[in-house]
Structures are given as structure tokens and as C-alpha cells.
Scaffold this motif. Structure first.
Motif, PDB file in Angstrom:
ATOM      1  N   SER A 196       6.552   0.568   0.958  1.00 25.58           N
ATOM      2  CA  SER A 196       6.780  -0.859   0.739  1.00 25.58           C
ATOM      3  C   SER A 196       7.058  -1.122  -0.749  1.00 25.58           C
TER       4      SER A 196
ATOM      5  N   ASP B 206       3.206  -9.388   1.781  1.00 19.71           N
ATOM      6  CA  ASP B 206       2.951  -7.944   1.860  1.00 19.71           C
ATOM      7  C   ASP B 206       1.838  -7.767   2.884  1.00 19.71           C
TER       8      ASP B 206
ATOM      9  N   THR C 142       3.012   4.012   5.338  1.00 19.13           N
ATOM     10  CA  THR C 142       2.448   5.034   4.438  1.00 19.13           C
ATOM     11  C   THR C 142       0.931   5.028   4.436  1.00 19.13           C
TER      12      THR C 142
HETATM   13  C1  LIG Z   1      -0.944  -3.999  -1.284  1.00 22.30           C
HETATM   14  C2  LIG Z   1      -0.005  -2.855  -1.437  1.00 22.30           C
HETATM   15  N1  LIG Z   1       1.288  -3.052  -1.203  1.00 22.30           N
HETATM   16  C3  LIG Z   1       2.179  -2.063  -1.328  1.00 22.30           C
HETATM   17  C4  LIG Z   1       1.793  -0.798  -1.740  1.00 22.30           C
HETATM   18  C5  LIG Z   1       2.834   0.257  -1.854  1.00 22.30           C
HETATM   19  O1  LIG Z   1       2.584   1.255  -0.939  1.00 22.30           O
HETATM   20  P1  LIG Z   1       3.674   2.111  -0.190  1.00 22.30           P
HETATM   21  O2  LIG Z   1       4.877   2.177  -1.079  1.00 22.30           O
HETATM   22  O3  LIG Z   1       3.020   3.422  -0.005  1.00 22.30           O
HETATM   23  O4  LIG Z   1       3.964   1.433   1.105  1.00 22.30           O
HETATM   24  C6  LIG Z   1       0.444  -0.546  -1.996  1.00 22.30           C
HETATM   25  C7  LIG Z   1      -0.015   0.781  -2.425  1.00 22.30           C
HETATM   26  O5  LIG Z   1      -1.156   1.024  -2.680  1.00 22.30           O
HETATM   27  C8  LIG Z   1      -0.484  -1.610  -1.844  1.00 22.30           C
HETATM   28  O6  LIG Z   1      -1.775  -1.435  -2.088  1.00 22.30           O
END
Ligand SMILES: Cc1ncc(COP(=O)(O)O)c(C=O)c1O
Length: 360
Positions: free
Chosen positions: A63, A163, A194
Motif C-alpha cells: 500500500s 488506509d 502484505t
Molecule cells: C498503516 C500502514 N499503511 C501502509 C503501510 C505500508 O505497508 P505495505 O506497503 O506493506 O502495504 C504500513 C506499513 O507498516 C502501515 O502501517
């Protein structure tokens, strides 16, 4: 890292990978993301009551890349974020040259919509919000707060980026409500496989209103052209086989056990003056220390005993209003968590004693 690697379904992912590898690998990639995966995601979101089409989904490298392409697409240079907030989102937005507006978040008291109203009156282009099990506080917005935030965004003309890493981390197959559910297509919606499936797959996605999709895909193309077909196909296969739902149920049960054990241990082991939240799910809770204990002192004290505390000081916009850190109970098995909390409790008692002595 949030979830104990022991709880992740590596065998079944390997099974899906083997099956995908037997297919003929296409020579071309789809810059928006592998279509069957986008379709599977749209179906899952639709089943949860979100009106999302495969054409509105863009697959990203975690994300994190979704946050990146959204932030790069903004014309305005100001973004509102919760304070404290997930550190790499804050750093990303700052690095891209955005000015940040802090939305004060206190996990013990909830959202002060009047303060948020004043902050959003500064007309940021976007508000980035982690509505369920917020990182780092573990806080989840109430339905009234979700509605309040939607009304404020409407009033001030602020776009919303939700998010949603956490709404499916509640037990018993229950889901937390989402902004995207109440606000419809105008809310940009980000999620990821992830954290709950396997961090190394690096697959996330953003669902966007149709008119924004071409710009977001253009931004993604600029940074990676497109992402690897193979991992996207493996996740699509995993979803198609129904493995993800089974996995989430198992994971939720395991997290429930760890959560309950963590609360029991905190009740038993923490001295007076320490407070913590009870998020009811998700991977973390917030532990607030007495102000008499210096944050750096406890961090150093615990580091000497092999316990790592994520320093939240960089996660605030402006001065920190909290004085604590998150407890990642999803990461450690119960016995290890208990051992760590025993050391933490002793450390707080020792340092509080030292602080009281210094005052005399
Ligand atoms: C709240 C939140 N959003 C997004 C991310 C990004 O994670 P990823 O790129 O692994 O999906 C993280 C990673 O710790 C997160 O804590």
C-alpha cells in the motif's frame, strides 16, 4: 513487522506459486495490475458492500506505493494526517514536498472533531486517514466519527484517502465500518495483502473514482512501469481458491488469543499510573507511560534487555501529546509477550522510583 511470521500461510502460497508457474508466463504486463487480481479484489470489496469495479482498482507494490501515487497526483501541496501517524506515510508526504496539517488523535478520548474542523479549514488537498486499528495508536474511528469526518471533508472540499489495513482484523468474521462504505466512490481506498498474507509479496492496491484512475496509473508507470505479473497471479490464485478467507479466520483466532493474553498480562504486571487502550482487535495497542518517566530512559533501559520499542516521536505533526508507544501483541507468542511485559513493568517501577528519588 506486525504479524508473527509463524501465523502466515507460506505453504499454501507456495502451492499457488507452483500452480501459477505451470502456466505460460505472459510476456506483457498490465500497468494497472493483473486483471484477474483486480477482478478478485473488486468482488471481495463488493461482497463487503463497497461499490468497486475491477477498472477502478490499481495494484501497487504494497500500500506504500498507493500512498505514493496518490500523493504525487495531487495538485494542492497540503495533506492532513492524524497525529501521531504511520511514520513512512508522513515521511513520504514530506519528501514529496507536501506541507502536513496535524489531526490530533488521542486513542483514550477519540477524535476531537472541533479541532479537526479547524485543521481542515486550512484546506488541505487530501486527508489521509487510517480508520481501523490506526498505526501507531491502535485507535478505531466510531461510526459517528466516520460520519463527522465525511461531513467535514465535504464542508471544506478535502479529498479523503482511507488506509484500511485493519477493518478485516476483527474476530468472528465481523468487519469494522469503513469511510469508503459510508462516503462512496469519492473516498480513495487503500488496502494491502502484505500485513495479513505475506509481507514479502509486496502487493497492495488503491480503489479510486474512475476519473482519477488514468492519472494514478500514469504515476505508477513513472515509478515502476508496471509490477511483476508472477506475484500478482499468485495472490489472485490464493484468493480464487478461497484460501484468504480461511487464512483470515485462523489469523483472527490466533490474534484474539494473543490480545486477551496481552491484556491479562498488562492488568497483572503494569504498575499504577500506566494506561493502555483496548482496541478490541488489530495487531497493536497503545501503552501510555507516566510523564515522570523519560521516554529515552525507558527505551535505553529496555534495549539493554533485548526489547525494542518503536520510538513514536517522529510520528507526530508538531509536539507529541502522548507519552508512550505501541505494544505489538500480534508479533510475539503469549509467553514471549508476557516475558517482555514483565521486563517492561520492572523497568517502569525502577525508573519511577529513580524519578521520585530525584525529586526528593
Ligand atoms: C498503516 C500502514 N499503511 C501502509 C503501510 C505500508 O505497508 P505495505 O506497503 O506493506 O502495504 C504500513 C506499513 O507498516 C502501515 O502501517
Amino acid at each position: 513487522m506486525f504479524i508473527d511470521p509463524e501465523l502466515l500461510p507460506t505453504e499454501r502460497i507456495a502451492e499457488c506459486a507452483r500452480s501459477v508457474l505451470r502456466e505460460r508466463m505472459p510476456s506483457q504486463y498490465d500497468a494497472q495490475g493483473y486483471r484477474p487480481l483486480r477482478e478478485a479484489i473488486a468482488r471481495r470489496l463488493s461482497a463487503r458492500g463497497l461499490d468497486v469495479e475491477a477498472d477502478e482498482v490499481i495494484i501497487t507494490t504494497g500500500s506504500q506505493q498507493s500512498l505514493d501515487i496518490v500523493a504525487r497526483s495531487l495538485v494542492g501541496r497540503r495533506i492532513a494526517v492524524e497525529s501521531p501517524v504511520y511514520g513512512y506515510a508522513k515521511l513520504l508526504f514530506e519528501t514529496l514536498g507536501h506541507e502536513l496539517v496535524g489531526l490530533h488523535l488521542d486513542p483514550f478520548r477519540g477524535i476531537d472533531l472541533e479541532q479537526w474542523d479547524r485543521a481542515l479549514a486550512r484546506r488541505p488537498a487530501l486527508a489521509y486517514l487510517i480508520t481501523s486499528f490506526q498505526n501507531p495508536t491502535g485507535y478505531s474511528y466510531t461510526s459517528a466519527e466516520l460520519r463527522g469526518v465525511l461531513a467535514l471533508a465535504e464542508r471544506h472540499g478535502v479529498a479523503l484517502l482511507e488506509d484500511d489495513w485493519g477493518s478485516d482484523m476483527l474476530s468472528d468474521g465481523e468487519y469494522r465500518p469503513m469511510l469508503r462504505m459510508l462516503g462512496g466512490k469519492r473516498v480513495l481506498y487503500v488496502n494491502s495483502f502484505t500485513k495479513k498474507l505475506l509481507p514479502s509479496l509486496r502487493i497492495g492496491f488503491v480503489a479510486a473514482p474512475p476519473e482519477l484512475v488514468p492519472t494514478l496509473v500514469a504515476m505508477k508507470r513513472l515509478s515502476t512501469l508496471g509490477n511483476a505479473w508472477l506475484t500478482e497471479a499468485v495472490v489472485a490464485e490464493f484468493l480464487d481458491r478461497g484460501y484468504y478467507d480461511t487464512h483470515l479466520q485462523t489469523l483472527q483466532r490466533a490474534l484474539d488469543v494473543r490480545y486477551a493474553a496481552c491484556l491479562d498480562a498488562l492488568d497483572e504486571l503494569m504498575p499504577d499510573g500506566v494506561r493502555w487502550t483496548r482496541p478490541g482487535g488489530g495487531p497493536t495497542l497503545w501503552l501510555e507511560l507516566p510523564r515522570s518517566i523519560a521516554y529515552d530512559a525507558i527505551e535505553a533501559h529496555l534495549a539493554r534487555r533485548g526489547i525494542h520499542v518503536t520510538n513514536a516521536s517522529a510520528a507526530y505533526v508538531g509536539d507529541p501529546h502522548l507519552h508512550g508507544f505501541r505494544i505489538a501483541y500480534a508479533y510475539l507468542p503469549e509467553a514471549q509477550m508476557r516475558a517482555a511485559l514483565t521486563i517492561l513493568g520492572d523497568a517502569i517501577r525502577t525508573l519511577a522510583h529513580g524519578a521520585a528519588g530525584a525529586q526528593r
